[in-house]
Design an enzyme around this catalytic site. Structure first.
Site, PDB file in Angstrom:
ATOM      1  N   TYR A 265       0.808  -1.210   0.000  1.00 47.44           N
ATOM      2  CA  TYR A 265       0.000   0.000   0.000  1.00 47.44           C
ATOM      3  C   TYR A 265       0.852   1.275   0.000  1.00 47.44           C
ATOM      4  O   TYR A 265       0.655   2.145  -0.849  1.00 47.44           O
ATOM      5  CB  TYR A 265      -0.990  -0.037   1.181  1.00 47.44           C
TER       6      TYR A 265
ATOM      7  N   GLU B 113       2.134   6.471  -7.022  1.00 47.71           N
ATOM      8  CA  GLU B 113       1.069   7.288  -7.601  1.00 47.71           C
ATOM      9  C   GLU B 113       1.332   8.771  -7.385  1.00 47.71           C
ATOM     10  O   GLU B 113       1.231   9.584  -8.305  1.00 47.71           O
ATOM     11  CB  GLU B 113      -0.283   6.897  -6.979  1.00 47.71           C
TER      12      GLU B 113
END
Lengths: 330, 288
Positions: B170, B177
């Site tokens: 994660y 991103e």
């Protein structure tokens, strides 16, 4: 055999006992004895409030079953399927706020926010435009206000002033309160959109409508008609409950021509509202206004459909020609 | 007679409720389950293809750079295919919230198409590889988890992998991103990609550059966003005070930067105010 439907009628008057439990832990929150069997749920809520001052009555939901529906305030204790010891489950509905308060804040916000943008308060647009107004030259319309932006400001303000007046003087609300979360969400929606569309309409680089005066004037006329219509419908609906009764009645057209839309539609107030915003979109030729109109229309259609089906279910003789919000279509 | 009827009625209503509860627990029918199994198997296979593609490209090229191009097509296809999951929730064959799933899938699709595909210059960045790898491993585990769950035969390894590996995957994905969006910013600003400026016929404007900044802000966890909001408000107030005291001049060099900074600051404050309203509301309870 403790759970008999009705208490045995003996010489002494029978009092009920009410215990209020937490639905999750089943622990007893409150025990009320010597409760009058004719007392209503509302009165029991007041008694519960005395024991727990921070849970005021409108915040309480009392149920017969942990997963069941909340009981209405006007239900009488002895008419419920309980024994002489009633067991009720309590649910906290969260902080509540009155409907009038919600509506007033929802509608006062856009009124002032639009004016902030109209008068171009500093730090919104470039500093050289602060406190100026839209510079479009006089166009020959029947009204004294000449530019589309000024016209839009007047229309927008009249719309929200009308809504405020209706909230104070016209509407009768059937539910007392709504959760606090709703006021935040609703205010964000109204105020946010008002700010967004006011920003563009009053922008120094605003482009007036493509077809010019003709477009503005026709749209203005339609806007005025829809506002008048919306107001007439609200008055008509208000008169349905003028005798103070809480029962639902079928609304019928009156002598006022604007109410003749009742022949075709169950919720003409939403029809007129959608029409008003649509004409405002044409008048300003602004995409954010169009988006606002679209979202409002979708929401109002959902409400109108709900109301329409409620009417149909409740009244067997409901006129079959009526649609929910758009005549013959929706 | 009414006395006798009341307890009986109570009894029947209780069992009726139990029946309804048990029917609701049964879940999707046989056809829906078969379809879901096929869907999850296809998705697992797809992401495995992407993983294998990455490994093969790395082995043949000998370096990490530019691996995006070798798996561009299957990545786009299978990530976009995840949109079907929103449909599954809406129809009811998957017991998840439509809004939550929608949000997750849309953020992935946004990154795939609106950032990585649209801004060609970022496709060479290492951050792209970072999130692609994170997504690949996560999705392989996730879809195989669903497949085995539907078949009622979940190996402990998959369950362990799902709940343990996300601790690494994660943050890896989020970092990739964020870095990619950050890398895209200068190109978006230079070309005015997906942006609409005033004046125009529809009196509308949209600044994709500011929008991307807001997307980055939305990644910040709520606690820190509130702090950031406070800081920005203080910055705005001090800026207003400074501007009021000094003469505002239209110097060419600083003009655009000033407007951009000013505008973005305002928008960020409003955006974060909106985001934080819920938290602020739960802190303040008003008895009205």
């Amino acid at each position: 055999m403790a759970e008999l439907g009705e208490p045995a009628k003996i010489k002494n008057y029978v009092f009920f006992e009410v215990e209020i439990l937490d639905p999750k832990t089943k622990g007893q929150l409150c025990f009320l004895d010597k409760v009058d069997p004719h007392s209503t749920i509302g009165e029991i809520k007041c008694l519960f409030h005395k024991a727990y001052p921070h849970w005021y009555p409108s915040r309480q939901a009392l149920k017969l079953d942990p997963k069941g529906k909340a009981l209405k305030d006007d239900e009488i204790l002895q008419n419920l399927p309980v024994g002489t010891t009633a067991t009720l489950y309590f649910k906290d509905l969260g902080p509540q706020v009155g409907w009038t308060m919600v509506f007033l804040s929802e509608y006062a916000g856009p009124l002032f926010i639009y004016l902030v943008f109209y008068f171009r308060l500093p730090y919104i647009y470039h500093h050289k435009h602060a406190f100026t107004s839209s510079p479009y030259p006089a166009v020959t319309t029947a009204l004294l206000l000449f530019s589309p932006s000024s016209l839009a400001c007047v229309c927008h303000s009249i719309h929200y002033i009308k809504r405020l007046v209706e909230t104070i003087f016209v509407h009768r609300f059937s539910h007392g309160t709504m959760p606090l979360r709703n006021i935040v969400r609703n205010c964000l929606y109204y105020w946010g959109f008002a700010a967004w569309l006011a920003y563009y309409i009053n922008h120094p680089l605003y482009t007036p409508p493509y077809y010019g005066n003709k477009q503005v004037n026709y749209a203005l006329a339609m806007f005025a008609i829809c506002q008048a219509g919306n107001f007439s419908i609200h008055l008509a609906l208000n008169n349905l409950r003028s005798d103070g009764s809480k029962a639902r009645k079928i609304p019928y057209p009156t002598k006022n021509p604007f109410t003749w839309l009742f022949f075709l539609v169950s919720c003409p107030n939403y029809t007129y509202e959608a029409g008003a915003w649509f004409s405002f979109t044409i008048m300003t030729q602004c995409l954010p206004v169009g988006l606002f109109t679209l979202i409002s229309f979708i929401q109002m259609t959902i409400w109108a459909k709900g109301k329409h089906y409620t009417y149909i279910r409740e009244f067997k003789e409901y006129p079959s020609l009526r649609m929910a919000i758009i005549p013959f279509l929706l | 007679r009414a006395d006798m009827a009341a307890p009986a009625a109570k009894g029947t209503s209780r069992t009726a409720q139990n029946d309804v509860a048990s029917i609701k627990k049964k879940g999707p029918g046989a056809l829906a389950t078969a379809y879901l199994v096929i869907y999850n198997v296809v998705m697992t296979a797809g992401w495995l293809v992407i993983a294998i593609g990455l490994v093969r490209a790395y082995l043949s090229k000998g370096s990490y750079h530019g691996l995006y191009y070798s798996i561009e097509r299957p990545l786009k296809f299978f990530q976009t295919g995840a949109l079907l999951e929103i449909l599954h929730c809406a129809v009811g064959i998957v017991p998840s919230s439509v809004v939550l799933t929608g949000f997750q899938v849309m953020s992935r699709v946004f990154l795939t198409w609106a950032v990585t595909h649209s801004v060609r210059e970022v496709q060479n960045e290492d951050s792209v590889l970072l999130f692609v790898v994170a997504w690949t491993v996560t999705e392989i585990i996730r879809y195989s988890f669903y497949t085995f769950s539907l078949l009622n035969h979940l190996p402990y390894l998959i369950k362990w992998a799902r709940y343990t590996l996300f601790i690494v995957l994660y943050p890896m994905g989020v970092t990739g991103e964020l870095l990619t969006i950050y890398a895209a910013l200068p190109y978006v600003q230079k070309t005015g990609l997906y942006s609409v400026t005033l004046p125009n016929k529809y009196n509308f404007s949209f600044d994709y550059y500011t929008f991307l900044i807001l997307v980055m802000v939305s990644y910040i966890p709520r606690k820190y966003r509130l702090l950031l909001l406070l800081l920005l408000l203080l910055l705005l107030l001090s800026k207003i005070r400074v501007l009021r005291s000094e003469q505002i001049s239209d110097t060419q060099i600083n003009h655009r930067m000033l407007i951009h900074f000013w505008g973005i600051l305002w928008i960020m404050v409003c955006f974060m105010f909106v985001l934080e309203m819920q938290t602020l509301c739960s802190i303040v309870t008003i008895q009205l």
